[in-house]
Design an enzyme around this catalytic site. Structure first.
Site, PDB file in Angstrom:
ATOM      1  N   GLU A  21       0.855  -1.196   0.000  1.00 21.79           N
ATOM      2  CA  GLU A  21       0.000   0.000   0.000  1.00 21.79           C
ATOM      3  C   GLU A  21       0.887   1.240   0.000  1.00 21.79           C
ATOM      4  OE1 GLU A  21      -0.036   2.059   2.764  1.00 21.79           O
ATOM      5  OE2 GLU A  21       1.102   0.775   4.125  1.00 21.79           O
TER       6      GLU A  21
ATOM      7  N   LYS B 103       8.048  -0.974  -3.233  1.00 15.35           N
ATOM      8  CA  LYS B 103       7.528  -0.313  -2.029  1.00 15.35           C
ATOM      9  C   LYS B 103       8.683   0.347  -1.253  1.00 15.35           C
ATOM     10  CE  LYS B 103       5.341   0.863   1.628  1.00 15.35           C
ATOM     11  NZ  LYS B 103       4.321   1.894   1.708  1.00 15.35           N
TER      12      LYS B 103
ATOM     13  N   ALA C 216      10.124   3.330  -3.292  1.00 13.98           N
ATOM     14  CA  ALA C 216       9.265   4.532  -3.312  1.00 13.98           C
ATOM     15  C   ALA C 216       9.486   5.339  -2.033  1.00 13.98           C
ATOM     16  CB  ALA C 216       7.797   4.130  -3.455  1.00 13.98           C
TER      17      ALA C 216
ATOM     18  N   GLY D 181      13.597  17.370   9.588  1.00 17.91           N
ATOM     19  CA  GLY D 181      13.860  15.953   9.321  1.00 17.91           C
ATOM     20  C   GLY D 181      12.562  15.181   9.217  1.00 17.91           C
TER      21      GLY D 181
ATOM     22  N   CYS E  95       7.484   4.874   8.725  1.00 17.39           N
ATOM     23  CA  CYS E  95       7.809   4.154   7.482  1.00 17.39           C
ATOM     24  C   CYS E  95       9.165   4.490   6.863  1.00 17.39           C
ATOM     25  CB  CYS E  95       6.726   4.418   6.464  1.00 17.39           C
ATOM     26  SG  CYS E  95       5.114   3.962   7.083  1.00 17.39           S
ATOM     27  N   PHE E  96       9.472   5.779   6.742  1.00 17.86           N
ATOM     28  CA  PHE E  96      10.644   6.150   5.945  1.00 17.86           C
ATOM     29  C   PHE E  96      11.930   5.537   6.488  1.00 17.86           C
ATOM     30  CE2 PHE E  96       9.042  10.281   3.708  1.00 17.86           C
ATOM     31  CZ  PHE E  96       8.160   9.493   2.995  1.00 17.86           C
ATOM     32  N   GLN E  97      12.177   5.770   7.779  1.00 16.84           N
ATOM     33  CA  GLN E  97      13.442   5.275   8.332  1.00 16.84           C
ATOM     34  C   GLN E  97      13.514   3.746   8.249  1.00 16.84           C
ATOM     35  OE1 GLN E  97      15.404   7.209  11.671  1.00 16.84           O
ATOM     36  NE2 GLN E  97      15.248   5.286  12.775  1.00 16.84           N
ATOM     37  N   LYS E  98      12.408   3.098   8.607  1.00 14.31           N
ATOM     38  CA  LYS E  98      12.365   1.626   8.582  1.00 14.31           C
ATOM     39  C   LYS E  98      12.640   1.103   7.169  1.00 14.31           C
ATOM     40  CE  LYS E  98       8.075   0.133   8.507  1.00 14.31           C
ATOM     41  NZ  LYS E  98       7.820  -0.302   7.127  1.00 14.31           N
TER      42      LYS E  98
ATOM     43  N   ARG F  31       5.315   8.465  16.044  1.00 14.18           N
ATOM     44  CA  ARG F  31       6.418   7.531  15.814  1.00 14.18           C
ATOM     45  C   ARG F  31       7.539   8.185  15.003  1.00 14.18           C
ATOM     46  NH1 ARG F  31       3.200   2.541  13.537  1.00 14.18           N
ATOM     47  NH2 ARG F  31       1.891   4.267  12.828  1.00 14.18           N
TER      48      ARG F  31
ATOM     49  N   ARG G 173       9.609  24.495  10.274  1.00 15.52           N
ATOM     50  CA  ARG G 173       8.757  24.035   9.165  1.00 15.52           C
ATOM     51  C   ARG G 173       8.501  25.118   8.128  1.00 15.52           C
ATOM     52  NH1 ARG G 173       7.527  18.566   8.660  1.00 15.52           N
ATOM     53  NH2 ARG G 173       7.391  17.632  10.701  1.00 15.52           N
TER      54      ARG G 173
HETATM   55  C1  UGA Z   1       4.720   7.696   3.795  1.00 18.74           C
HETATM   56  C2  UGA Z   1       4.559   7.753   2.259  1.00 18.74           C
HETATM   57  O1  UGA Z   1       4.340   9.109   1.861  1.00 18.74           O
HETATM   58  C3  UGA Z   1       3.389   6.887   1.814  1.00 18.74           C
HETATM   59  O2  UGA Z   1       3.322   6.873   0.388  1.00 18.74           O
HETATM   60  C4  UGA Z   1       3.609   5.451   2.305  1.00 18.74           C
HETATM   61  O3  UGA Z   1       2.533   4.589   1.912  1.00 18.74           O
HETATM   62  C5  UGA Z   1       3.716   5.473   3.809  1.00 18.74           C
HETATM   63  O4  UGA Z   1       4.832   6.329   4.207  1.00 18.74           O
HETATM   64  C6  UGA Z   1       3.945   4.048   4.292  1.00 18.74           C
HETATM   65  O5  UGA Z   1       4.944   3.425   3.913  1.00 18.74           O
HETATM   66  O6  UGA Z   1       3.063   3.502   4.995  1.00 18.74           O
HETATM   67  P1  UGA Z   1       3.569   8.941   5.863  1.00 18.74           P
HETATM   68  O7  UGA Z   1       4.633   8.292   6.687  1.00 18.74           O
HETATM   69  O8  UGA Z   1       2.163   8.887   6.342  1.00 18.74           O
HETATM   70  O9  UGA Z   1       3.572   8.292   4.386  1.00 18.74           O
HETATM   71  O10 UGA Z   1       3.936  10.487   5.766  1.00 18.74           O
HETATM   72  P2  UGA Z   1       4.554  11.490   4.688  1.00 18.74           P
HETATM   73  O11 UGA Z   1       3.514  12.454   4.293  1.00 18.74           O
HETATM   74  O12 UGA Z   1       5.245  10.769   3.599  1.00 18.74           O
HETATM   75  O13 UGA Z   1       5.630  12.287   5.560  1.00 18.74           O
HETATM   76  C7  UGA Z   1       6.741  11.616   6.164  1.00 18.74           C
HETATM   77  C8  UGA Z   1       7.614  12.630   6.874  1.00 18.74           C
HETATM   78  O14 UGA Z   1       8.317  13.463   5.951  1.00 18.74           O
HETATM   79  C9  UGA Z   1       6.863  13.604   7.803  1.00 18.74           C
HETATM   80  O15 UGA Z   1       7.598  13.792   8.994  1.00 18.74           O
HETATM   81  C10 UGA Z   1       6.804  14.884   7.007  1.00 18.74           C
HETATM   82  O16 UGA Z   1       6.687  16.031   7.809  1.00 18.74           O
HETATM   83  C11 UGA Z   1       8.153  14.828   6.304  1.00 18.74           C
HETATM   84  N1  UGA Z   1       8.189  15.650   5.073  1.00 18.74           N
HETATM   85  C12 UGA Z   1       7.356  15.386   4.032  1.00 18.74           C
HETATM   86  C13 UGA Z   1       9.135  16.674   4.973  1.00 18.74           C
HETATM   87  O17 UGA Z   1       9.926  16.921   5.905  1.00 18.74           O
HETATM   88  N2  UGA Z   1       9.191  17.415   3.811  1.00 18.74           N
HETATM   89  C14 UGA Z   1       8.353  17.165   2.760  1.00 18.74           C
HETATM   90  O18 UGA Z   1       8.464  17.870   1.725  1.00 18.74           O
HETATM   91  C15 UGA Z   1       7.425  16.131   2.877  1.00 18.74           C
END
Ligand code: UGA
Length: 321
Positions: free
Chosen positions: A7, A66, A69, A117, A122-125, A192, A288
């Site tokens: 997803e 996944k 991305a 940051g 999700c991202f770090q993991k 988280r 921000r």
């Molecule tokens: C992220 C992905 O965007 C989804 O596509 C993915 O399905 C999901 O992880 C997942 O693997 O489950 P999410 O973690 O909900 O979604 O949040 P994001 O909107 O992607 O933001 C992640 C972090 O990056 C937040 O802390 C946000 O503030 C930060 N961010 C985002 C920035 O610092 N700068 C930006 O330009 C965008």
């Protein structure tokens, strides 16, 4: 049959992402049974997703896509955050650079907002998953490349916390600091891997007294996260951290406000009123880039933020009480 169907939902827009996905990915075995199973799952999605947006692949491609991305999105944030540091020293504005770069249709405007940051579960993991995979495959340069995305993220969090201490005359010991926002992004109560946690941990270690306000995160959650990160018991922590029910209360008598989450409500506050209740000189750190910094400076605030040189005229009429 076991299918892979990752997803791509983001918190705060999950229903929209589900109803109108950029793509649906279905991976399965490259056998007759595998392709029959893929077709069946695809048929379910075809009820509301155009067929050309449903990609069918082998299992490895689907699972790897996944991770990649999320890794690419995280990498964009780390990339722009490295540029934010250059902007602070040179006088360039990271928002202007991001806009100019993002207008290139090959690059695009999304995920180029400099910040304190990225957080979230999700991202770090997922970047770590990619690093682990590369290491398992003995692809060390690949692992090192992606590790930098995490390292830059950690560095950006620390750099922002240091910016606060340095500009508060080198010490925050005993100083009241209002933290605006604890969630990892706006419109969620999820904390988280929130960068706020790391900024707060740094300031607590420096002896600051934090007054934290977040519109959605509960006080129990904040105490639990900080106690886990600092190693302090919840009782010890209560000496350093108070939770405010509203932003004006958090800022009253504080030396500084620190914007950690980009909640819309922070853009609508009466900063004249807030300024009048704060210690002087009053500082505002925008992690921000959501506020009108020139306007805040004209009120008397000393403003510092990621990706922008501090306005020159802000120390006029600002001698410490
Ligand atoms: C992220 C992905 O965007 C989804 O596509 C993915 O399905 C999901 O992880 C997942 O693997 O489950 P999410 O973690 O909900 O979604 O949040 P994001 O909107 O992607 O933001 C992640 C972090 O990056 C937040 O802390 C946000 O503030 C930060 N961010 C985002 C920035 O610092 N700068 C930006 O330009 C965008």
């Amino acid at each position: 049959q076991v299918l892979s169907n990752p997803e791509f939902l983001a918190e705060g827009s999950a229903i929209h992402d589900l109803l109108a996905p950029d793509r649906v990915l279905i991976g399965g075995d490259e056998t007759i049974e595998g392709s029959l199973a893929i077709k069946k799952l695809s048929w379910i999605y075809e009820h509301w997703v155009p067929k050309e947006k449903i990609l069918t692949t082998n299992t490895w491609s689907s699972e790897l896509s996944k991770l990649v991305a999320n890794a690419f999105l995280a990498q964009r944030i780390s990339s722009i955050n490295t540029i934010s540091a250059i902007c602070e020293s040179t006088g360039a504005s990271v928002s202007e650079v991001a806009k100019a770069v993002g207008l290139d249709s090959r690059i695009g405007p999304k995920f180029l907002n400099a910040s304190i940051g990225f957080g979230g579960s999700c991202f770090q993991k997922d970047v770590y998953n990619l690093i682990y995979l590369a290491e398992s495959l003995k692809l060390e340069p690949v692992a090192q490349y992606w590790l930098q995305v995490i390292k830059i993220n950690d560095w950006q969090r620390e750099r922002f916390a240091q910016m606060i201490v340095q500009n508060l005359f080198g010490s925050v010991s005993g100083k009241k600091i209002a933290i605006y926002g604890f969630a990892f992004k706006k419109d969620t109560a999820d904390t988280r891997e929130s960068s706020s946690i790391y900024v707060c941990r740094y300031l607590i270690a420096e002896g600051a007294s934090l007054h934290i306000y977040d519109p959605k995160v509960t006080s129990d959650r904040i105490h639990l996260d900080l106690s886990e990160q600092t190693g302090l018991s919840e009782r010890e922590l209560r000496n350093h951290v108070k939770i405010a029910n509203e932003p004006y209360e958090a800022a009253k008598d504080s030396h500084a406000i620190v914007i950690c989450t980009e909640w819309d409500e922070f853009t609508k506050l009466d900063y004249e009123l807030i300024y009048s209740t704060m210690q002087k000189p009053s500082f505002l750190f925008d992690g921000r880039l959501i506020l009108d910094h020139d306007h805040l400076v004209s009120m008397g605030f000393n403003v510092f933020c990621v990706g922008k040189k501090p306005p020159k005229n802000q120390f006029l009429n600002q001698s410490p009480l």
